[in-house]
Write an enzyme that holds these catalytic residues in place. Structure first.
Site, PDB file in Angstrom:
ATOM      1  N   ASP A 227       3.117  -4.283   8.076  1.00 43.03           N
ATOM      2  CA  ASP A 227       1.906  -3.476   7.960  1.00 43.03           C
ATOM      3  C   ASP A 227       0.727  -4.442   8.088  1.00 43.03           C
ATOM      4  O   ASP A 227       0.412  -5.181   7.164  1.00 43.03           O
ATOM      5  CB  ASP A 227       1.902  -2.757   6.609  1.00 43.03           C
ATOM      6  CG  ASP A 227       0.594  -2.020   6.334  1.00 43.03           C
ATOM      7  OD1 ASP A 227      -0.315  -2.068   7.196  1.00 43.03           O
ATOM      8  OD2 ASP A 227       0.477  -1.407   5.261  1.00 43.03           O
TER       9      ASP A 227
ATOM     10  N   CYS B 109      -4.748   2.348  -3.762  1.00 45.96           N
ATOM     11  CA  CYS B 109      -3.528   2.878  -3.124  1.00 45.96           C
ATOM     12  C   CYS B 109      -2.365   1.919  -3.299  1.00 45.96           C
ATOM     13  O   CYS B 109      -1.512   1.787  -2.410  1.00 45.96           O
ATOM     14  CB  CYS B 109      -3.745   3.185  -1.639  1.00 45.96           C
ATOM     15  SG  CYS B 109      -4.981   4.450  -1.339  1.00 45.96           S
TER      16      CYS B 109
ATOM     17  N   GLN C 104      -4.514  -4.993   7.046  1.00 46.02           N
ATOM     18  CA  GLN C 104      -5.498  -5.996   6.625  1.00 46.02           C
ATOM     19  C   GLN C 104      -5.417  -7.240   7.506  1.00 46.02           C
ATOM     20  O   GLN C 104      -6.441  -7.775   7.928  1.00 46.02           O
ATOM     21  CB  GLN C 104      -5.261  -6.395   5.156  1.00 46.02           C
ATOM     22  CG  GLN C 104      -5.419  -5.273   4.153  1.00 46.02           C
ATOM     23  CD  GLN C 104      -6.860  -4.787   4.008  1.00 46.02           C
ATOM     24  OE1 GLN C 104      -7.797  -5.520   4.274  1.00 46.02           O
ATOM     25  NE2 GLN C 104      -7.022  -3.543   3.591  1.00 46.02           N
TER      26      GLN C 104
ATOM     27  N   HIS D  81       0.871  -1.172   0.000  1.00 44.87           N
ATOM     28  CA  HIS D  81       0.000   0.000   0.000  1.00 44.87           C
ATOM     29  C   HIS D  81       0.918   1.234   0.000  1.00 44.87           C
ATOM     30  O   HIS D  81       2.014   1.185   0.553  1.00 44.87           O
ATOM     31  CB  HIS D  81      -0.837  -0.047   1.280  1.00 44.87           C
ATOM     32  CG  HIS D  81      -1.925   0.980   1.373  1.00 44.87           C
ATOM     33  ND1 HIS D  81      -1.672   2.297   1.661  1.00 44.87           N
ATOM     34  CD2 HIS D  81      -3.273   0.869   1.247  1.00 44.87           C
ATOM     35  CE1 HIS D  81      -2.823   2.958   1.703  1.00 44.87           C
ATOM     36  NE2 HIS D  81      -3.814   2.119   1.446  1.00 44.87           N
TER      37      HIS D  81
ATOM     38  N   LYS E 229     -10.504  -0.372  10.259  1.00 43.05           N
ATOM     39  CA  LYS E 229     -10.745  -1.597   9.484  1.00 43.05           C
ATOM     40  C   LYS E 229     -11.134  -2.755  10.396  1.00 43.05           C
ATOM     41  O   LYS E 229     -11.566  -3.806   9.934  1.00 43.05           O
ATOM     42  CB  LYS E 229      -9.490  -1.974   8.687  1.00 43.05           C
ATOM     43  CG  LYS E 229      -9.109  -0.965   7.604  1.00 43.05           C
ATOM     44  CD  LYS E 229      -7.986  -1.507   6.740  1.00 43.05           C
ATOM     45  CE  LYS E 229      -7.187  -0.454   6.020  1.00 43.05           C
ATOM     46  NZ  LYS E 229      -7.889   0.287   4.977  1.00 43.05           N
TER      47      LYS E 229
END
Lengths: 414, 147
Positions: free
Chosen positions: A207, A371, A210, A128, A233
């Site tokens: 990261d 993104c 998700q 991302h 999220k």
């Protein structure tokens, strides 16, 4: 196979999310954009309201009862995040504005203060922009910090040979990669990546924007040096996220923002820094959002991450059965280990046209490059893709509705 | 479902399927490239001028039906116009796509289908991308953005 694991009662879960009872042009809302931002259960809203109605004051400041209660609640939210990631110490949890600000914090503080000139940061081709652009900025500051890239395979998996080849060059200070691609759904082998990086003396950042939503995360088991996730999220509010970092790293890192709450002593001439986590939390923190975060974490914990994972697996399996049967549809990426994010293209329709068509049927998907422009370029998909992403409340029926609407779209645009 | 036909009326579908003047110009007097950074849509506009008027217009591009149909329609609409008149037309087309109100002016007969975008706020930029690109080309800019 855990026989004791009861399947998720999705219909009961859906009742916790008021927005899902909406209809769009007379059709039920089919929300398949949770990967961009998830919907919120009543429990989160109640917790934020409760914070404001009964226990609101600024934290870490007031010598009065209400502020003490607010501080206690705020620190309980930090503890919830520690538990959620299984961090060893609560001081390893920095509350940020989201994943983007967490990664920027690491790029500025660790990047400027700990990495040495001549060292490189490695990112993958499927990041991302939030885990790419901060490192480009760091590289371009002229501090001698480089930036290198880990290739992905055509299946959309991280190419571990490429990682190994980059690490062997001996100049990698940090490997910063996604734990789950927001485009391909690929879950990366974080434990193996951390082992490889550490063997070469590099630190590793995941990261988890998700991944943390879809899988149980144990930062100690992964041996992650840094791990980030964003709360919106995870069924919680916007404006708050978490940076986990090993305590030894935080102690060596200079502040990112200066201001109140992050100092030990201040004179007009100079200041000394507070210990972590306060050092990295200048200014009034997101107090109400932290209350919402705690409720969101408790919400998924009450369901159980194993149950969340099992529900997601069943959705992924169903989508893998149903979507490829739509004529003209091409799924992007075919990773073995994947979560509930599916990007695809349809031969007859551009993603934006498709998104508009589906919207008229109450189906919300994402269209564009999500993104992740370099990844789309890598895969030769400059015009973008359509993306359906799932949440706790997603049903098999909604995936069927998507497939049916895609068939209709193909007839409409043919 | 019927309101979909406001965004995709037959003229839009026709131009998207059979774009007019979709090629590069050999001799080009003004050109610009327009991008929508969010979705990757791209339109390049090429203009050849003769005696101070746009003698020929063409485009290249990739993207959704609306952005590409709009570019195709543009190439037919600006032929013969002096630059100032093309700029004036372009600004009015963009306003039409935003508001949905078709000006009472014969120049808009062939362009009125672009007004349908107004009911789809996230798609207005698709309809206007080619036109901001035209304006950049006429004003001597090289690049335009829908943002």
């Amino acid at each position: 196979m855990d026989l004791a694991l009861a399947p998720l009662d999705v219909q009961r879960i859906r009742q916790d999310f008021p927005i899902l009872s909406q209809t769009v042009r007379g059709r039920p809302l089919v929300f398949l954009d949770s990967g961009a931002s998830a919907q919120k259960p009543r429990q989160v809203m109640d917790a934020m309201r409760d914070c404001m109605e009964t226990a609101y004051a600024n934290v870490h400041r007031g010598a009065y009862h209400l502020s003490e209660v607010a501080t206690e609640n705020h620190e309980a939210s930090r503890e919830a995040a520690r538990r959620f990631l299984n961090a060893a110490r609560v001081e390893e949890i920095i509350l940020t504005g989201g994943s983007t600000s967490a990664i920027n914090l690491v790029a500025h503080s660790f990047g400027r203060g700990v990495l040495k000139p001549g060292q490189r940061v490695l990112v993958s081709e499927m990041e991302h922009h939030a885990n790419l652009v901060p490192w480009q900025i760091l590289r371009d500051e002229g501090r001698g910090i480089g930036l290198g890239f880990i290739r992905i395979t055509d299946a959309g998996e991280l190419d571990l040979d490429s990682l190994q080849a980059e690490l062997r060059k001996g100049d990698v200070g940090l490997v910063a990669v996604t734990h789950m691609s927001n485009v391909l759904g690929t879950v990366t082998p974080a434990g193996a990546i951390a082992r490889m990086a550490h063997e070469h003396g590099a630190r590793v950042l995941f990261d988890g924007s998700q991944a943390a939503v879809h899988r149980g995360v144990d930062v100690q088991a992964l041996d992650a040096d840094f791990y980030t996730f964003t709360v919106h999220k995870l069924y919680g509010p916007t404006g708050i996220g978490v940076l986990y970092a090993k305590h030894e790293l935080l102690e060596a890192m200079p502040p990112f923002f200066g201001g109140g709450d992050m100092i030990e002593t201040v004179t007009l001439e100079r200041s000394t820094w507070a210990a972590p986590p306060a050092r990295f939390e200048a200014g009034t923190p997101p107090i109400i959002e932290a209350a919402g975060m705690k409720a969101a974490i408790e919400y998924v914990e009450a369901i159980g991450m194993e149950t969340v994972e099992a529900h997601e697996r069943s959705l992924v399996e169903h989508a893998m059965r149903v979507l490829p049967q739509v004529e003209g549809l091409t799924l992007v990426g075919s990773a073995q280990d994947r979560g509930g994010v599916f990007s695809f293209s349809l031969d007859a329709a551009h993603p934006h046209d498709l998104s508009t068509f589906l919207d008229r049927r109450g189906i919300c998907i994402r269209a564009g490059r999500h993104c992740a422009e370099p990844l789309h370029a890598r895969l030769g998909l400059e015009t973008g893709t359509a993306r359906a992403s799932f949440g706790l409340y997603t049903t098999h029926g909604e995936i069927d509705a998507l497939a049916e609407a895609l068939r209709e779209a193909r007839r409409f645009f043919a | 479902m019927n309101d979909l036909l406001e965004l995709y009326p037959p003229e839009i579908r026709d131009h998207a399927r059979q774009p007019r003047n979709r090629h590069r110009l050999e001799c080009v007097d003004a050109t610009a490239r327009g991008d929508n950074p969010l979705c990757g849509d791209r339109v390049e506009v090429f203009l050849r001028l003769n005696d101070g008027r746009i003698a020929e217009a063409s485009f290249m591009g990739r993207g959704c039906d609306v952005s590409q149909a709009s570019a195709s329609m543009l190439t037919g609409a600006v032929g013969g116009l002096v630059p100032d008149a093309a700029l004036d037309l372009s600004e009015k087309v963009r306003e039409m796509a935003r508001s949905g109100a078709v000006p009472d002016d014969e120049r808009f007969e062939a362009l009125r289908s672009l007004a349908g975008a107004a009911k789809f706020p996230s798609r207005v930029k698709c309809a206007t991308l080619a036109w901001v690109t035209l304006e950049a080309a006429l004003r001597g800019g090289q690049e335009a953005s829908s943002e």
